[in-house]
Design a protein around this motif. Structure first.
Motif, short mmCIF file in Angstrom:
data_model
loop_
_atom_site.label_atom_id
_atom_site.label_comp_id
_atom_site.label_asym_id
_atom_site.label_seq_id
_atom_site.Cartn_x
_atom_site.Cartn_y
_atom_site.Cartn_z
N CYS A 78 0.85 -1.19 0.00
CA CYS A 78 0.00 0.00 0.00
C CYS A 78 0.89 1.24 0.00
O CYS A 78 1.75 1.38 0.86
CB CYS A 78 -0.90 -0.03 1.24
N GLU A 147 -6.91 -8.47 0.36
CA GLU A 147 -7.01 -8.09 1.77
C GLU A 147 -5.87 -7.12 2.05
O GLU A 147 -4.71 -7.39 1.71
CB GLU A 147 -6.91 -9.31 2.69
N HIS A 148 -6.21 -6.02 2.68
CA HIS A 148 -5.25 -4.95 2.95
C HIS A 148 -4.86 -4.95 4.42
O HIS A 148 -5.72 -4.78 5.29
CB HIS A 148 -5.87 -3.59 2.57
N CYS A 150 -3.38 -2.71 5.97
CA CYS A 150 -3.62 -1.41 6.59
C CYS A 150 -5.02 -1.35 7.20
O CYS A 150 -5.28 -0.54 8.09
CB CYS A 150 -3.39 -0.27 5.61
N MET A 151 -5.94 -2.21 6.74
CA MET A 151 -7.27 -2.30 7.35
C MET A 151 -7.34 -3.42 8.38
O MET A 151 -8.23 -3.45 9.21
CB MET A 151 -8.33 -2.57 6.28
N THR A 152 -6.41 -4.36 8.30
CA THR A 152 -6.43 -5.53 9.17
C THR A 152 -5.71 -5.29 10.49
O THR A 152 -6.21 -5.63 11.55
CB THR A 152 -5.79 -6.73 8.44
N GLY A 155 -5.82 0.95 12.18
CA GLY A 155 -7.03 1.67 11.81
C GLY A 155 -8.29 0.93 12.23
O GLY A 155 -8.47 0.60 13.39
N ILE A 156 -9.11 0.57 11.29
CA ILE A 156 -10.41 -0.06 11.57
C ILE A 156 -10.28 -1.49 12.10
O ILE A 156 -11.18 -1.99 12.75
CB ILE A 156 -11.33 0.00 10.35
N LYS A 157 -9.17 -2.15 11.82
CA LYS A 157 -8.87 -3.51 12.32
C LYS A 157 -9.98 -4.50 11.99
O LYS A 157 -10.62 -5.05 12.87
CB LYS A 157 -8.58 -3.48 13.82
N LYS A 158 -10.15 -4.75 10.70
CA LYS A 158 -11.18 -5.68 10.22
C LYS A 158 -10.54 -6.79 9.39
O LYS A 158 -10.60 -6.79 8.17
CB LYS A 158 -12.23 -4.94 9.38
N THR A 163 -11.44 -6.42 -0.53
CA THR A 163 -11.75 -5.33 -1.44
C THR A 163 -11.72 -5.89 -2.86
O THR A 163 -10.78 -6.59 -3.23
CB THR A 163 -10.73 -4.19 -1.30
#
Length: 187
Positions: A78, A147-148, A150-152, A155-158, A163
């Motif tokens: 990213c 799967e990113h 930076c989201m895992t 931040g949002i931790k999901k 995507t």
């Protein structure tokens, strides 16, 4: 064509380690700057590659039906966080005038584009546009699922959130049935 400056990366990694409160001279971290520099050289090797180069080898084949290579694994970084994202790309095209390329060339183009500081949307459109510009097919469709991290991991931790991006060119834009065929074959 740029070259990797290993010494500069090593210095930057030492600065980062110090900035987060670590001791870059600690035994476990002594070789980390060198390892990170070698890793960056590998994961950013696509900066020196033009994906269109992979489509210079063209075969004359009387085939104007769908060609699909699906589940092409890729890894990228990213560009906003320099954290990995990874997934699968699906590349479809309908040749025009017997202009087909080797199947491995589609996977090589995905890899060349992914190995840069990147956005998933750009991977998707760059692969599609590279095929359009070189093979001049009747249509191209590229779907990327990833799967990113930076989201895992921040931040949002999901974890597990996927995507999906697509790029649609040529006949696939207006031909709903052709587009649906590709999507059904991907699934």
């Amino acid at each position: 064509m740029s070259t990797i400056n290993y010494e500069q990366i090593e210095h930057a990694v030492k600065l980062i380690l110090e900035a987060v409160g670590e001791d870059p001279n600690r035994e476990g971290l002594l070789d980390t700057p060198k390892r990170v520099a070698r890793m960056y050289a590998e994961v950013f090797s696509g900066l020196n590659e033009d994906p269109k180069e992979h489509f210079k080898t063209i075969f004359g084949e009387d085939h104007e039906e769908l060609v699909l290579v699906k589940d092409i694994p890729f890894f990228s970084m990213c560009e906003h966080h320099l954290v990995p994202f990874y997934g699968k790309a699906h590349v479809a095209y309908i040749p025009r005038g017997g202009r087909v390329t080797g199947l491995s060339k589609l996977a090589r183009a995905v890899e060349a584009v992914a190995k840069r500081p990147q956005l998933q949307e750009r991977i998707t459109s760059t692969v599609a546009d590279s095929i359009v510009e070189t093979l001049e097919p009747l249509g191209v469709m590229v779907v990327v699922e990833a799967e990113h991290m930076c989201m895992t991991m921040r931040g949002i931790k999901k974890p597990g959130a996927s995507t999906v991006t697509s790029a649609v060119r040529g006949v696939f834009v207006d031909d709903v049935a052709a587009r649906a065929e590709v999507l059904s074959l991907i699934k």
